[in-house]
Scaffold this active site. Sequence first.
Site, PDB file in Angstrom:
ATOM      1  N   ASP A   1       8.076 -13.833  12.492  1.00 49.29           N
ATOM      2  CA  ASP A   1       7.379 -12.647  11.981  1.00 49.29           C
ATOM      3  C   ASP A   1       7.092 -11.646  13.096  1.00 49.29           C
ATOM      4  O   ASP A   1       7.184 -11.975  14.285  1.00 49.29           O
ATOM      5  CB  ASP A   1       6.061 -13.105  11.324  1.00 49.29           C
ATOM      6  CG  ASP A   1       5.709 -12.278  10.106  1.00 49.29           C
ATOM      7  OD1 ASP A   1       6.112 -11.096  10.051  1.00 49.29           O
ATOM      8  OD2 ASP A   1       5.029 -12.799   9.217  1.00 49.29           O
TER       9      ASP A   1
ATOM     10  N   ASP B   1       7.236  -7.933   1.492  1.00 50.76           N
ATOM     11  CA  ASP B   1       6.109  -8.793   1.110  1.00 50.76           C
ATOM     12  C   ASP B   1       5.800  -8.634  -0.376  1.00 50.76           C
ATOM     13  O   ASP B   1       4.916  -9.317  -0.893  1.00 50.76           O
ATOM     14  CB  ASP B   1       4.857  -8.442   1.928  1.00 50.76           C
ATOM     15  CG  ASP B   1       4.829  -9.205   3.249  1.00 50.76           C
ATOM     16  OD1 ASP B   1       5.694 -10.071   3.457  1.00 50.76           O
ATOM     17  OD2 ASP B   1       3.928  -8.936   4.063  1.00 50.76           O
TER      18      ASP B   1
HETATM   19  C1  GLA Z   1       3.388 -11.248   7.151  1.00 52.48           C
HETATM   20  C2  GLA Z   1       4.600 -11.760   6.403  1.00 52.48           C
HETATM   21  C3  GLA Z   1       4.156 -12.685   5.292  1.00 52.48           C
HETATM   22  C4  GLA Z   1       3.370 -13.827   5.869  1.00 52.48           C
HETATM   23  C5  GLA Z   1       2.210 -13.302   6.695  1.00 52.48           C
HETATM   24  C6  GLA Z   1       1.513 -14.416   7.444  1.00 52.48           C
HETATM   25  O1  GLA Z   1       2.634 -10.414   6.356  1.00 52.48           O
HETATM   26  O2  GLA Z   1       5.364 -10.702   5.927  1.00 52.48           O
HETATM   27  O3  GLA Z   1       5.273 -13.161   4.576  1.00 52.48           O
HETATM   28  O4  GLA Z   1       4.203 -14.651   6.648  1.00 52.48           O
HETATM   29  O5  GLA Z   1       2.624 -12.333   7.647  1.00 52.48           O
HETATM   30  O6  GLA Z   1       0.449 -13.961   8.170  1.00 52.48           O
END
Ligand code: GLA
Length: 684
Positions: A431, A488
Amino acid sequence: MNVWRLDAGAQTLAFAAEAGLPWVSYWGPRLPQDEDLDALAQAGALDLTGGMLDVLAPLSLCPEAGRSFSGQPGLVLADAGAPVFHFDRAEAKAGEIVFHARAGGLQLRHRIRAEATGVFTLQTTLDSDAPLRVIWLAAPVLPASQLADEMLDVSGKWSREFHLNRVAWTPGIRAREARTGRSGHEHPPYLILPERGCTNGAGAAYGLHYAWSGGHRMVAEELPDGRRQVQFGHATGAEAVGTSFASAELIAVYSGAGLNGVGQAFQHDLRDRVVCWPDARRPRPVHYNCWEAIYFKHNLSDLTAIADRAAALGAERFVLDDGWFGRRDDDTSSLGDWVMDRHKWPEGLHPLIAHVHGLGMSFGLWFEPEMVNPDSDLYRAHPDWRLGPADQVTGRHQMVLNMARPEVRAHLFAAISAILSEYPIDYIKWDHNRLLPVVDADQTLGVYALFDALRAAHPKVEIESCASGGGRIDAGILARTQRVWLSDSNDALERLRMQHDAALFLPSAITGSHVGPRHCHTSGRVLPMAFRAWVAAQRHMGFEMDPRELTEAEAEELTAVTAWYKANRAWMMAGTIHRLDASDPAMIAEMQIAADGSCFVVFAGQAEVSMQILPRPLRLTGLEPLARYRIRLRNVSDKPPQSRGPLALKTKSLVLTGATLMAAGINLPVAWPATMWVVEAERL
Ligand code: GLA
């Protein structure tokens, strides 16, 4: 005059050079093998009239201010004026030409390669005898068609990625710059130049993709004389002093088969050239990701119960998301402390992984390697490892580590490698949730180096590129990863549109798509399970809800669609997505056609209520006109109670020629919004 040509797939690039830098004398459909390139270059010479200089400055691979080019130059130096380059030599071998040019102590090189996947890749490098500061260095500059009224670029934001913008060509510059230190949600590095009348299925279009994750600048310019040029380079603002500079590769494709021709070439190129698969034959496993199920609340008993249900639904890989390390109970602390949180995981991850393996699933783990929370042991020990000033504004309570520093990379390599060595992990969700405080190409090169070192040490581990969803999706990162987290947003309606638009660039095999919670966490919508499941099955499928929330009927539905995905993924992931020009704007539809043409599937998504009473015919594309195909509607039971007509596909399969399917189209039942019709077909 010196002339050259390169052919890749259905396209040709031709070049010419005299004393100055070479220029592109032609870019378009493949030329006859015996085309007279000298005549072609001469035919491209333009007239002059009043209000102009006495010689038209060439639109070369690097347009030069020093040769009175009045538009955006391809090279801008901080203190060295505007050099005038002289063509030196070309090194041509099969499928590649490198043009060399000189100006005093400067050597400029343009490398253009015809890739086996049918695209061109183009890169500029500059070397200098003495240190200098480069403000702008464009990848080899391409002329843009004057038969286009508009360009198509991509913008987005968190939870709504891959939005296509149609922007009119007008005199002057359209500049887009991603200055957040990643390719970004806002201005991902893609551009399509469709000629007048181009649709998904027909017409001419030119596609460009700058393979760089660190932020880029794009300039599309129409000069006063009418010529047009497109430049891509790194984002400006990070001009280090040095003697050696390089643009990233620009990937370029011409299509005479509409936008789908661009999409097809990019999909093929990313999947089959750019991405390195640890095991290309392994089917893309169905994921389970626990993020939207439990967030930071990790405990063994919940997660094993969730794993049981996920496996029963058909999951094949279980990904433990954020929350397993340091004291990570929310997003305010612990990034950088890549050691197990023993409060949550007293015996480490061994019991969970053993359980997951016992269910036949592999195991993946979340990291955010480039980041650090000020509230972390790492930051307390090494505050100077951060990128940017101490008093910067944080983002999601975090800062960025300075990845250009070898000791930072060495530390991260050791910490992550230790986890990968202790546990049988076959997947990392990598990430990147914070915008960079400064624009810095060395940061990106450092990140690439860490990826490369980890991949070399753990070659069987697949990596997903996530950056608050789809904030880092580009061919630079995809040379080091095998999946992208498109967004997301697990809202299937949003996802349907995003997947549709992203298909102009991204193949199915790398595009993650999950069935989220019943109440969508990013939009609040509640959508039917059938629709959510089919939207996820269009790409690399996964689940991301707490499966304990599913009713029996929902679980049954999801299990059935997952089984369908597994039965069809081999050919779908190796095939091509074609966007359909649906005659009804309420419908977002695509076909996925097997590489050998032996079968296809239509996904026709009813995104909203149609204006007219009955569905409009949906014309198919990409078929063999004379072949016969048996088509059948897979999910007729998703029709609403009002559907009461004698529509053939509701009760039987039909055998029709490709010609008919492409000219007359298919008629589908009426549908409520958030219905996905799935039409399967085999060639007889
Ligand atoms: C980001 C990612 C999510 C998740 C969160 C975890 O927002 O896009 O999919 O992994 O971080 O903190």
